[in-house]
Each structure stands twice: as structure tokens, then as C-alpha cells.
Design a protein around this motif. Structure first.
Motif, PDB file in Angstrom:
ATOM      1  N   ALA A 124      -7.943  13.261   0.335  1.00  0.00           N
ATOM      2  CA  ALA A 124      -7.873  12.366  -0.824  1.00  0.00           C
ATOM      3  C   ALA A 124      -8.382  10.986  -0.408  1.00  0.00           C
ATOM      4  O   ALA A 124      -8.330  10.633   0.770  1.00  0.00           O
ATOM      5  CB  ALA A 124      -6.435  12.268  -1.340  1.00  0.00           C
ATOM      6  N   PRO A 125      -8.845  10.223  -1.385  1.00  0.00           N
ATOM      7  CA  PRO A 125      -9.304   8.860  -1.053  1.00  0.00           C
ATOM      8  C   PRO A 125      -8.120   7.932  -0.785  1.00  0.00           C
ATOM      9  O   PRO A 125      -6.976   8.223  -1.139  1.00  0.00           O
ATOM     10  CB  PRO A 125     -10.048   8.429  -2.318  1.00  0.00           C
ATOM     11  CG  PRO A 125      -9.427   9.230  -3.409  1.00  0.00           C
ATOM     12  CD  PRO A 125      -9.019  10.542  -2.800  1.00  0.00           C
ATOM     13  N   LEU A 126      -8.418   6.824  -0.150  1.00  0.00           N
ATOM     14  CA  LEU A 126      -7.422   5.779   0.055  1.00  0.00           C
ATOM     15  C   LEU A 126      -7.090   5.177  -1.305  1.00  0.00           C
ATOM     16  O   LEU A 126      -7.989   4.825  -2.068  1.00  0.00           O
ATOM     17  CB  LEU A 126      -7.978   4.705   0.992  1.00  0.00           C
ATOM     18  CG  LEU A 126      -7.050   3.559   1.367  1.00  0.00           C
ATOM     19  CD1 LEU A 126      -5.824   4.081   2.103  1.00  0.00           C
ATOM     20  CD2 LEU A 126      -7.790   2.558   2.229  1.00  0.00           C
ATOM     21  N   THR A 127      -5.807   5.071  -1.613  1.00  0.00           N
ATOM     22  CA  THR A 127      -5.398   4.585  -2.929  1.00  0.00           C
ATOM     23  C   THR A 127      -4.690   3.233  -2.818  1.00  0.00           C
ATOM     24  O   THR A 127      -4.126   2.897  -1.774  1.00  0.00           O
ATOM     25  CB  THR A 127      -4.424   5.576  -3.598  1.00  0.00           C
ATOM     26  OG1 THR A 127      -3.214   5.644  -2.813  1.00  0.00           O
ATOM     27  CG2 THR A 127      -5.044   6.961  -3.730  1.00  0.00           C
ATOM     28  N   PRO A 128      -4.687   2.483  -3.919  1.00  0.00           N
ATOM     29  CA  PRO A 128      -3.926   1.228  -3.937  1.00  0.00           C
ATOM     30  C   PRO A 128      -2.431   1.462  -3.690  1.00  0.00           C
ATOM     31  O   PRO A 128      -1.770   0.636  -3.068  1.00  0.00           O
ATOM     32  CB  PRO A 128      -4.172   0.674  -5.341  1.00  0.00           C
ATOM     33  CG  PRO A 128      -5.474   1.281  -5.770  1.00  0.00           C
ATOM     34  CD  PRO A 128      -5.500   2.648  -5.137  1.00  0.00           C
ATOM     35  N   THR A 129      -1.903   2.600  -4.133  1.00  0.00           N
ATOM     36  CA  THR A 129      -0.479   2.913  -3.923  1.00  0.00           C
ATOM     37  C   THR A 129      -0.185   3.078  -2.436  1.00  0.00           C
ATOM     38  O   THR A 129       0.840   2.618  -1.942  1.00  0.00           O
ATOM     39  CB  THR A 129      -0.089   4.190  -4.692  1.00  0.00           C
ATOM     40  OG1 THR A 129      -0.428   4.025  -6.053  1.00  0.00           O
ATOM     41  CG2 THR A 129       1.390   4.479  -4.566  1.00  0.00           C
ATOM     42  N   CYS A 130      -1.098   3.730  -1.735  1.00  0.00           N
ATOM     43  CA  CYS A 130      -0.947   3.885  -0.283  1.00  0.00           C
ATOM     44  C   CYS A 130      -0.906   2.510   0.376  1.00  0.00           C
ATOM     45  O   CYS A 130       0.010   2.216   1.148  1.00  0.00           O
ATOM     46  CB  CYS A 130      -2.089   4.729   0.277  1.00  0.00           C
ATOM     47  SG  CYS A 130      -2.216   4.701   2.081  1.00  0.00           S
ATOM     48  N   CYS A 131      -1.878   1.678   0.091  1.00  0.00           N
ATOM     49  CA  CYS A 131      -1.937   0.347   0.715  1.00  0.00           C
ATOM     50  C   CYS A 131      -0.742  -0.515   0.328  1.00  0.00           C
ATOM     51  O   CYS A 131      -0.245  -1.288   1.153  1.00  0.00           O
ATOM     52  CB  CYS A 131      -3.253  -0.338   0.372  1.00  0.00           C
ATOM     53  SG  CYS A 131      -4.660   0.379   1.258  1.00  0.00           S
ATOM     54  N   ALA A 132      -0.244  -0.355  -0.883  1.00  0.00           N
ATOM     55  CA  ALA A 132       0.954  -1.106  -1.282  1.00  0.00           C
ATOM     56  C   ALA A 132       2.146  -0.690  -0.427  1.00  0.00           C
ATOM     57  O   ALA A 132       2.955  -1.534  -0.024  1.00  0.00           O
ATOM     58  CB  ALA A 132       1.247  -0.877  -2.767  1.00  0.00           C
ATOM     59  N   GLY A 133       2.255   0.590  -0.112  1.00  0.00           N
ATOM     60  CA  GLY A 133       3.339   1.070   0.744  1.00  0.00           C
ATOM     61  C   GLY A 133       3.215   0.526   2.153  1.00  0.00           C
ATOM     62  O   GLY A 133       4.208   0.122   2.771  1.00  0.00           O
ATOM     63  N   ILE A 134       1.996   0.478   2.662  1.00  0.00           N
ATOM     64  CA  ILE A 134       1.762  -0.053   4.014  1.00  0.00           C
ATOM     65  C   ILE A 134       2.084  -1.547   4.053  1.00  0.00           C
ATOM     66  O   ILE A 134       2.734  -2.035   4.980  1.00  0.00           O
ATOM     67  CB  ILE A 134       0.308   0.205   4.457  1.00  0.00           C
ATOM     68  CG1 ILE A 134       0.015   1.709   4.515  1.00  0.00           C
ATOM     69  CG2 ILE A 134       0.006  -0.467   5.794  1.00  0.00           C
ATOM     70  CD1 ILE A 134       0.904   2.504   5.441  1.00  0.00           C
ATOM     71  N   ARG A 135       1.656  -2.289   3.029  1.00  0.00           N
ATOM     72  CA  ARG A 135       1.968  -3.732   2.963  1.00  0.00           C
ATOM     73  C   ARG A 135       3.474  -3.957   2.849  1.00  0.00           C
ATOM     74  O   ARG A 135       4.029  -4.857   3.487  1.00  0.00           O
ATOM     75  CB  ARG A 135       1.241  -4.386   1.799  1.00  0.00           C
ATOM     76  CG  ARG A 135      -0.186  -4.757   2.110  1.00  0.00           C
ATOM     77  CD  ARG A 135      -0.810  -5.637   1.036  1.00  0.00           C
ATOM     78  NE  ARG A 135      -0.941  -4.941  -0.241  1.00  0.00           N
ATOM     79  CZ  ARG A 135      -1.932  -4.093  -0.529  1.00  0.00           C
ATOM     80  NH1 ARG A 135      -2.869  -3.841   0.358  1.00  0.00           N
ATOM     81  NH2 ARG A 135      -1.977  -3.503  -1.699  1.00  0.00           N
TER      82      ARG A 135
END
Length: 115
Positions: A45-56
């Protein structure tokens, strides 16, 4: 000699457990933050804004050295135990999300040096 190396391994394991116990972050919280990234980490799957929000969110929650070590130990364990994860992708995930961390997410990371 075997007894000495076993004793050293036990002491190292206990030290890592104590460091995680001092943290206010649990591996469950870390897993929740990273869960939206699993498709990306498995190259399906592509990198999603939800993924990056979780990492942040994880990065912002890890305020103390004990918190940062705990997150490191949890990520290190997950990187080695979750099937199908691309370790190079996992190592580069924080950077792809614009989150600077001072270590690579990898089963070989020495989390005791994270501060």
C-alpha cells in the motif's frame, strides 16, 4: 564461560525491561501508532497521511529519554517479529513522514543508546 555469558544476557534483558517499565508509553500505544503503516511497511500500500500522523503522534508522545527508549524497544521488537515487513522501508519510514529520529528502526538497533 557459558554461565558468565548467560548471566550477562540475563542482566541485559532485565535492564531493557526496567527501561521500558520507566516509560509512560506502552508497546500497545506504539503498535496503535504504527498500525496504519502496516500496508506500506509490507510494500502492498502507499504511504498514507494516517500513517504519518501516527508516526508524528508517537514522536510527540516520546518526551523523556525513557519514553524514547521504550518506543525504540517496541519498534525493534515489531520489526523483527511482524511477518512481511520490509526492513529498509521500516528504517526509512520516519524520514518519509518528516519525523527525525536518531536511530534506524531495525532488529539490530541498540536501544540502550537512545536518549
Amino acid at each position: 564461560m557459558v554461565r558468565f555469558s548467560t548471566a550477562v544476557a540475563v542482566v541485559a534483558l532485565l535492564a531493557s525491561v526496567v527501561m521500558v517499565a520507566e516509560s509512560t508509553l506502552s508497546c500497545g500505544q506504539v503498535a496503535s501508532g504504527v498500525a496504519p503503516c502496516l500496508g506500506y511497511l509490507r510494500n502492498v500500500a502507499p504511504l498514507t497521511p494516517t500513517c504519518c500522523a501516527g508516526i508524528r503522534s508517537l514522536n510527540n508522545a516520546a518526551r523523556s529519554p525513557a519514553d524514547r527508549r521504550a518506543v525504540c524497544f517496541c519498534l525493534k521488537s515489531a520489526a523483527g517479529n511482524i511477518r512481511g515487513i520490509s526492513l529498509p522501508v521500516a528504517g526509512g519510514l520516519p524520514g518519509r513522514c518528516g519525523v527525525p529520529i536518531p536511530y534506524k528502526i531495525s532488529p539490530s538497533t541498540d536501544c540502550n543508546k537512545v536518549g
